[in-house]
Design an enzyme around this catalytic site. Structure first.
Site, mmCIF file in Angstrom:
data_model
loop_
_atom_site.group_PDB
_atom_site.id
_atom_site.type_symbol
_atom_site.label_atom_id
_atom_site.label_comp_id
_atom_site.label_asym_id
_atom_site.label_seq_id
_atom_site.Cartn_x
_atom_site.Cartn_y
_atom_site.Cartn_z
ATOM 1 N N TYR A 123 0.838 -1.200 0.000
ATOM 2 C CA TYR A 123 0.000 0.000 0.000
ATOM 3 C C TYR A 123 0.870 1.246 0.000
ATOM 4 C CZ TYR A 123 0.807 0.912 5.028
ATOM 5 O OH TYR A 123 1.370 1.203 6.244
ATOM 6 N N LYS B 138 6.479 -1.939 1.976
ATOM 7 C CA LYS B 138 5.286 -1.371 2.626
ATOM 8 C C LYS B 138 4.114 -2.328 2.402
ATOM 9 C CE LYS B 138 3.087 3.152 3.291
ATOM 10 N NZ LYS B 138 3.222 3.221 4.749
ATOM 11 N N GLU C 211 11.746 2.721 14.518
ATOM 12 C CA GLU C 211 10.803 3.697 13.945
ATOM 13 C C GLU C 211 9.492 3.561 14.706
ATOM 14 O OE1 GLU C 211 9.476 2.791 9.924
ATOM 15 O OE2 GLU C 211 9.705 0.645 10.296
ATOM 16 N N LEU D 96 10.943 1.228 7.444
ATOM 17 C CA LEU D 96 10.366 1.722 6.203
ATOM 18 C C LEU D 96 11.114 2.987 5.791
ATOM 19 C CD1 LEU D 96 7.962 1.191 4.218
ATOM 20 C CD2 LEU D 96 6.893 3.157 5.323
HETATM 21 N N1 PDD Z 1 2.551 4.946 7.445
HETATM 22 N N2 PDD Z 1 7.164 3.828 9.168
HETATM 23 C C1 PDD Z 1 6.050 3.083 9.102
HETATM 24 C C2 PDD Z 1 6.045 1.749 9.757
HETATM 25 C C3 PDD Z 1 4.921 3.569 8.414
HETATM 26 O O1 PDD Z 1 3.810 2.815 8.346
HETATM 27 C C4 PDD Z 1 4.960 4.861 7.834
HETATM 28 C C5 PDD Z 1 3.794 5.444 7.089
HETATM 29 C C6 PDD Z 1 6.151 5.605 7.938
HETATM 30 C C7 PDD Z 1 6.298 6.966 7.301
HETATM 31 O O2 PDD Z 1 6.359 6.846 5.905
HETATM 32 P P1 PDD Z 1 5.874 8.019 4.936
HETATM 33 O O3 PDD Z 1 6.631 9.241 5.347
HETATM 34 O O4 PDD Z 1 6.255 7.549 3.595
HETATM 35 O O5 PDD Z 1 4.390 8.176 5.137
HETATM 36 C C8 PDD Z 1 7.230 5.054 8.602
HETATM 37 C C9 PDD Z 1 1.374 5.332 6.713
HETATM 38 C C10 PDD Z 1 1.114 6.803 6.707
HETATM 39 C C11 PDD Z 1 0.204 4.506 7.211
HETATM 40 O O6 PDD Z 1 0.435 3.342 7.489
HETATM 41 O O7 PDD Z 1 -0.927 5.004 7.278
#
Ligand code: PDD
Length: 287
Positions: free
Chosen positions: A33, A149, A182, A207
């Site tokens: 996703y 992801k 994270e 991630l």
């Molecule tokens: N989540 N780390 C994890 C485990 C994440 O699920 C996310 C983002 C991030 C930040 O990634 P980005 O800057 O690309 O959004 C880091 C999304 C927003 C979610 O699961 O809804």
């Protein structure tokens, strides 16, 4: 007006939207996703999210369901039909629907594509950023491919629930060495005691956050010293500031970790400035 979803080639009322019970995303979490922040109806950080989507799919050997150009049109049309200007776009691509078997289905199986759009109350988000949020820490317990992801988010959901029950907004994973990896849905940052902006390097099992990557640029352009280097919970507690980044949170100050104050116990100047600069840049480069 009800929400509209895109499901496998059709725009449907979200209340009526369905995917098959043998969708591999449902049975095996065999799906990836992406989440884009929307500013003024436009997709933030488009390049970073598309590049990561293509990488996630390729690591799992799921074909891109359509070209980037076509996918952009689908995302934007879903946004338009929902009449959302400030919000989030969610895209999920699974390996498709096939009789249950752990190994991949035949090459003719088309990936299943779902897009939904939700509204964000920017005033409420700004108020939350102005107040700062609490995080809790939790042992890292995820698989070794957190760089992909995938929708396999059960550990993240459990960690987030732990945070919520503790009155916190995010859970920070801590690995066997005591280093923060994270958040459950965000990347973790500190401004350390020497004034250096630090976030974990992507050689680690995390991630590769798109917001993280953009913010590294923004911070360097702003003349900050940045190091992609891990930190312990104690270092975070001794830091002058901490914050998290993600498409949902943008740049969000962290003021408490496991109930203990970070820095002054209020959002600091670096996080506040970076939030502004990131939002400016995201708006200017959104498509
Ligand atoms: N989540 N780390 C994890 C485990 C994440 O699920 C996310 C983002 C991030 C930040 O990634 P980005 O800057 O690309 O959004 C880091 C999304 C927003 C979610 O699961 O809804």
């Amino acid at each position: 007006m009800g929400r509209i979803a895109y499901v496998n080639g059709r725009f449907v009322r979200q209340a009526d939207a369905v995917v098959g019970i043998e969708d591999r995303g449902y049975q095996f979490a065999d799906a990836v996703y992406e989440v884009w922040a929307l500013f003024d109806g436009k997709l933030a950080d488009p390049e970073g999210h598309f590049a990561r989507l293509e990488r996630s799919l390729s690591e799992l050997r799921i074909p891109m369901p359509m070209s980037r150009t076509a996918l952009t049109l689908v995302l934007k049309e879903t946004v338009r039909r929902n009449r959302v200007s400030e919000g989030l776009v969610y895209l999920q691509v699974s390996r498709g629907e096939a009789p249950r078997d752990h190994a991949f289905p035949g090459p003719g199986t088309p990936p299943a594509v779902v897009v939904t759009v939700s509204r964000v109350d920017r005033a409420a988000s700004e108020a939350r950023a102005a107040a700062g949020v609490a995080v809790v820490t939790t042992p890292e317990n995820r698989w070794a491919r957190c760089d992909i992801k995938t929708v396999g988010l059960l550990p993240n959901a459990l960690a987030k629930q732990q945070a919520r029950e503790a009155g916190a907004v995010e859970a920070w994973y801590v690995d066997d060495l005591g280093l923060v990896t994270e958040g459950a849905s965000s990347n973790a940052w500190i401004v350390d005691a020497e004034g250096v902006l630090r976030t974990r390097d992507t050689q680690a099992n995390i991630l590769r956050g798109v917001t993280r990557l953009s913010l590294l640029d923004v911070a360097r352009e702003a003349g900050l010293t940045v190091e992609e280097r891990p930190f312990t919970v104690d270092e975070a507690l001794a830091a002058s500031e901490a914050f998290i980044t993600g498409a949902g949170t943008l740049v969000l100050p962290v003021v408490r970790i496991d109930g203990r104050s970070v820095g002054s116990g209020a959002p600091g100047p670096v996080a506040r400035r970076l939030r502004q600069l990131y939002i400016q840049r995201a708006k200017a480069t959104a498509v």
